[in-house]
Design an enzyme around this catalytic site. Sequence first.
Site, PDB file in Angstrom:
ATOM      1  N   LYS A  61      95.615  21.011   5.391  1.00 42.09           N
ATOM      2  CA  LYS A  61      95.198  21.127   6.796  1.00 42.09           C
ATOM      3  C   LYS A  61      94.882  19.760   7.389  1.00 42.09           C
ATOM      4  O   LYS A  61      95.340  19.426   8.481  1.00 42.09           O
ATOM      5  CB  LYS A  61      93.952  22.036   6.925  1.00 42.09           C
ATOM      6  CG  LYS A  61      94.145  23.437   6.402  1.00 42.09           C
ATOM      7  CD  LYS A  61      92.902  24.295   6.576  1.00 42.09           C
ATOM      8  CE  LYS A  61      91.686  23.829   5.819  1.00 42.09           C
ATOM      9  NZ  LYS A  61      91.806  23.926   4.341  1.00 42.09           N
ATOM     10  N   ARG A  88      86.789  30.025  10.068  1.00 41.30           N
ATOM     11  CA  ARG A  88      87.120  30.555   8.748  1.00 41.30           C
ATOM     12  C   ARG A  88      86.390  31.838   8.425  1.00 41.30           C
ATOM     13  O   ARG A  88      86.377  32.265   7.262  1.00 41.30           O
ATOM     14  CB  ARG A  88      86.978  29.515   7.637  1.00 41.30           C
ATOM     15  CG  ARG A  88      85.728  28.777   7.588  1.00 41.30           C
ATOM     16  CD  ARG A  88      86.003  27.323   7.277  1.00 41.30           C
ATOM     17  NE  ARG A  88      86.105  26.988   5.895  1.00 41.30           N
ATOM     18  CZ  ARG A  88      86.475  25.762   5.475  1.00 41.30           C
ATOM     19  NH1 ARG A  88      86.823  24.830   6.325  1.00 41.30           N
ATOM     20  NH2 ARG A  88      86.525  25.479   4.225  1.00 41.30           N
ATOM     21  N   ARG A 114      93.372  14.536  -5.288  1.00 44.57           N
ATOM     22  CA  ARG A 114      92.960  13.979  -3.986  1.00 44.57           C
ATOM     23  C   ARG A 114      91.984  12.821  -4.166  1.00 44.57           C
ATOM     24  O   ARG A 114      91.056  12.874  -4.955  1.00 44.57           O
ATOM     25  CB  ARG A 114      92.307  15.047  -3.117  1.00 44.57           C
ATOM     26  CG  ARG A 114      91.762  14.457  -1.804  1.00 44.57           C
ATOM     27  CD  ARG A 114      91.531  15.476  -0.739  1.00 44.57           C
ATOM     28  NE  ARG A 114      90.529  16.460  -1.102  1.00 44.57           N
ATOM     29  CZ  ARG A 114      90.219  17.509  -0.347  1.00 44.57           C
ATOM     30  NH1 ARG A 114      90.836  17.706   0.798  1.00 44.57           N
ATOM     31  NH2 ARG A 114      89.305  18.364  -0.741  1.00 44.57           N
ATOM     32  N   ARG A 123      86.292  13.637  -3.681  1.00 42.97           N
ATOM     33  CA  ARG A 123      85.348  14.358  -2.842  1.00 42.97           C
ATOM     34  C   ARG A 123      84.423  15.146  -3.757  1.00 42.97           C
ATOM     35  O   ARG A 123      84.851  15.691  -4.760  1.00 42.97           O
ATOM     36  CB  ARG A 123      86.097  15.271  -1.870  1.00 42.97           C
ATOM     37  CG  ARG A 123      85.507  15.227  -0.484  1.00 42.97           C
ATOM     38  CD  ARG A 123      86.367  15.928   0.510  1.00 42.97           C
ATOM     39  NE  ARG A 123      86.161  17.362   0.486  1.00 42.97           N
ATOM     40  CZ  ARG A 123      86.777  18.210   1.285  1.00 42.97           C
ATOM     41  NH1 ARG A 123      87.646  17.758   2.161  1.00 42.97           N
ATOM     42  NH2 ARG A 123      86.539  19.490   1.225  1.00 42.97           N
ATOM     43  N   ARG A 161      85.353  27.677  -3.849  1.00 46.66           N
ATOM     44  CA  ARG A 161      85.869  27.549  -2.479  1.00 46.66           C
ATOM     45  C   ARG A 161      87.075  28.459  -2.270  1.00 46.66           C
ATOM     46  O   ARG A 161      87.245  29.046  -1.202  1.00 46.66           O
ATOM     47  CB  ARG A 161      86.234  26.086  -2.187  1.00 46.66           C
ATOM     48  CG  ARG A 161      85.005  25.207  -1.961  1.00 46.66           C
ATOM     49  CD  ARG A 161      85.293  23.742  -2.188  1.00 46.66           C
ATOM     50  NE  ARG A 161      86.315  23.222  -1.319  1.00 46.66           N
ATOM     51  CZ  ARG A 161      87.068  22.144  -1.596  1.00 46.66           C
ATOM     52  NH1 ARG A 161      86.901  21.494  -2.737  1.00 46.66           N
ATOM     53  NH2 ARG A 161      87.969  21.739  -0.743  1.00 46.66           N
TER      54      ARG A 161
END
Length: 208
Positions: A13, A85, A121, A152, A163
């Site tokens: 996203k 969301r 990531r 992160r 998540r």
Amino acid sequence: MQLVLLGPPGAGKGTVAARLAATFPLTHISTGDLLRAEVAAGTALGRKVAPYMKAGQLVPQDLLGEVVARKLATTTSFVLDGYPRTVEQAEFLASLPGVSLDAVVYLRVDREEVVRRLARRRVCPVCGATTAADETSPSTSCPACGAKLARREDDDAARVTKRFEVYLTETTPVVEFYRARGILKEVDGGGTREEVWRRVVDAVAAAR
Ligand code: AP5
Ligand code: MG
């Protein structure tokens, strides 16, 4: 133009939203980035939302709604990344003055790919750039500003699992919410960044 990007954690996203914002141009509004900035600045809001983010849970709408409303009041052309969301948030968004979405782009990516992407990531703590560690030639510095890259905090395996569960229970109903309103554009989020980008551009062009 007013767009929403939906999809699981790690779907891409943020990657797609940044390119949409630069191309059209649109204001990129990422609720995750807004909240991380509050946490980093140690604001009262940041202190309230930090435990939720740390646990991979959704921040309650009563803490987030005002932040989103204030941000949206400053622009008429935007791409929302990570909001809404929940169905409650989708209804709140629809109630805001000046909001009339052109399209909701749903990036479909399976769990295995999400886990793979989030393990790789890397984010820049200085300029905010997002990149991916390349297993064959690991890079530890930001390609945009040269600062040392980091992972992160919520990208460890346990929190990615949490998540993804939250996404399945809370956010998949939002997909149906927008499908019922005829503005959902489903896009295969698998493949290279360039392949995904071409599909998104086609979906957005069809909506204009
Ligand atoms: P948020 O920051 O929104 O996290 P998220 O939804 O879990 O999504 P991510 O940012 O992890 O992934 P992304 O889809 O942006 O993927 P990216 O482009 O980085 O939210 C964090 C937390 O804040 C939440 O858990 C919650 O606590 C709170 N929060 C935020 N919004 C909220 C809301 N509305 N309500 C309540 N709470 C809220 O890509 C991932 C990686 O893959 C990158 O390394 C990227 O380089 C790479 N990549 C991208 N595309 C490709 C591709 N095609 N192929 C290979 N790699 C790719
Ligand atoms: Mg993101």
